[in-house]
Design a protein around this motif. Structure first.
Motif, mmCIF file in Angstrom:
data_model
loop_
_atom_site.group_PDB
_atom_site.id
_atom_site.type_symbol
_atom_site.label_atom_id
_atom_site.label_comp_id
_atom_site.label_asym_id
_atom_site.label_seq_id
_atom_site.Cartn_x
_atom_site.Cartn_y
_atom_site.Cartn_z
ATOM 1 N N ASP A 118 29.822 -18.230 13.769
ATOM 2 C CA ASP A 118 30.799 -17.147 13.610
ATOM 3 C C ASP A 118 31.947 -17.589 12.708
ATOM 4 O O ASP A 118 32.417 -16.820 11.866
ATOM 5 N N CYS A 119 32.391 -18.822 12.870
ATOM 6 C CA CYS A 119 33.441 -19.365 12.019
ATOM 7 C C CYS A 119 32.971 -19.397 10.565
ATOM 8 O O CYS A 119 33.706 -19.023 9.652
ATOM 9 N N PHE A 120 31.738 -19.846 10.340
ATOM 10 C CA PHE A 120 31.182 -19.862 8.987
ATOM 11 C C PHE A 120 31.144 -18.449 8.398
ATOM 12 O O PHE A 120 31.390 -18.259 7.205
ATOM 13 N N ALA A 121 30.823 -17.456 9.227
ATOM 14 C CA ALA A 121 30.822 -16.070 8.746
ATOM 15 C C ALA A 121 32.228 -15.667 8.312
ATOM 16 O O ALA A 121 32.404 -14.995 7.291
ATOM 17 N N GLY A 122 33.222 -16.085 9.063
ATOM 18 C CA GLY A 122 34.607 -15.806 8.685
ATOM 19 C C GLY A 122 35.003 -16.514 7.400
ATOM 20 O O GLY A 122 35.713 -15.950 6.554
ATOM 21 N N ILE A 123 34.550 -17.749 7.233
ATOM 22 C CA ILE A 123 34.823 -18.485 5.992
ATOM 23 C C ILE A 123 34.199 -17.751 4.811
ATOM 24 O O ILE A 123 34.817 -17.615 3.747
ATOM 25 N N THR A 130 38.923 -13.889 -1.469
ATOM 26 C CA THR A 130 39.837 -14.723 -2.244
ATOM 27 C C THR A 130 39.671 -14.451 -3.732
ATOM 28 O O THR A 130 38.593 -14.566 -4.283
ATOM 29 N N GLY A 131 40.745 -14.096 -4.350
ATOM 30 C CA GLY A 131 40.744 -13.882 -5.787
ATOM 31 C C GLY A 131 40.199 -12.537 -6.208
ATOM 32 O O GLY A 131 40.673 -11.948 -7.164
ATOM 33 N N PHE A 184 38.093 -16.748 8.878
ATOM 34 C CA PHE A 184 38.629 -15.835 7.884
ATOM 35 C C PHE A 184 40.044 -16.210 7.455
ATOM 36 O O PHE A 184 40.406 -16.073 6.295
ATOM 37 N N ARG A 185 40.827 -16.693 8.364
ATOM 38 C CA ARG A 185 42.229 -17.037 8.058
ATOM 39 C C ARG A 185 42.279 -18.338 7.318
ATOM 40 O O ARG A 185 43.010 -18.728 6.591
#
Length: 185
Positions: A118-123, A130-131, A184-185
């Motif tokens: 889930d963290c990887f999905a947010g990343i 970004t950008g 994501f953050r």
């Protein structure tokens, strides 16, 4: 859905279509969104190579009330996160430990593996935004709603009417939302 309509309206009004993760929304003027053609190809690839359950993407909307293209993108990014875990050895390492654990202990490890995905999905979502600022209003909410909908507590409550945290293998709704947000953050 509303975001898709806005993108289609912009493209039809002579403005260039925006791209999502490097994929143009429209293919040389053909009224077929390339974003969704590319997403369909990715879903098929993941289904074949990594066991992504394509029916589950439909269940998100129909049974779990987690609608939207970004809800599906979250699920796909989560599964890609498992592929990353496999590439870096997390899966092999944890599988080796499994034989030495009780079911409750293994469930706890399984939850950690799922929350990392889930963290990887947010990343991934952060990287997409970004950008390029490709994430539109409502997209992150769709992903968070999907993360909540696929929490073990939500699924157990819906399917059996009660929750047994010791049997969780994917994490609670709160945990899944939290770890997506951390990425994501």
């Amino acid at each position: 859905a509303a975001a898709r309509g806005r993108r289609r309206a912009r493209a039809g009004a002579g403005e260039p279509a925006r791209s999502f993760a490097g994929v143009d929304d429209f293919d040389a003027g053909v009224l077929r969104p390339r974003r969704f053609v590319a997403a369909h190809r990715l879903r098929l690839l993941l289904a074949e190579a990594h066991g992504l359950d394509l029916d589950f993407l439909q269940q998100l909307t129909r049974q779990l009330n987690a609608a939207g293209d970004f809800a599906q993108a979250y699920v796909i990014a989560h599964e890609v996160g498992h592929h990353v875990q496999n590439l870096v050895g997390v899966m092999k390492e944890t599988q080796a430990m499994r034989e030495q654990m009780s079911e409750v202990e293994w469930n706890s490890v399984s939850v950690q593996i799922e929350l990392q995905a889930d963290c990887f999905a947010g990343i991934w979502a952060h990287h997409v935004n970004t950008g390029t600022q490709m994430i539109e209003s409502g997209d992150i909410e769709e992903a968070i709603n999907a993360a909540s909908a696929v929490g073990d507590d939500a699924i157990q409550q819906q399917s059996q009417g009660y929750v047994r945290p010791e049997t969780f293998t994917h994490g609670s709704s709160q945990q899944r939302m939290e770890w997506f947000n951390k990425g994501f953050r």
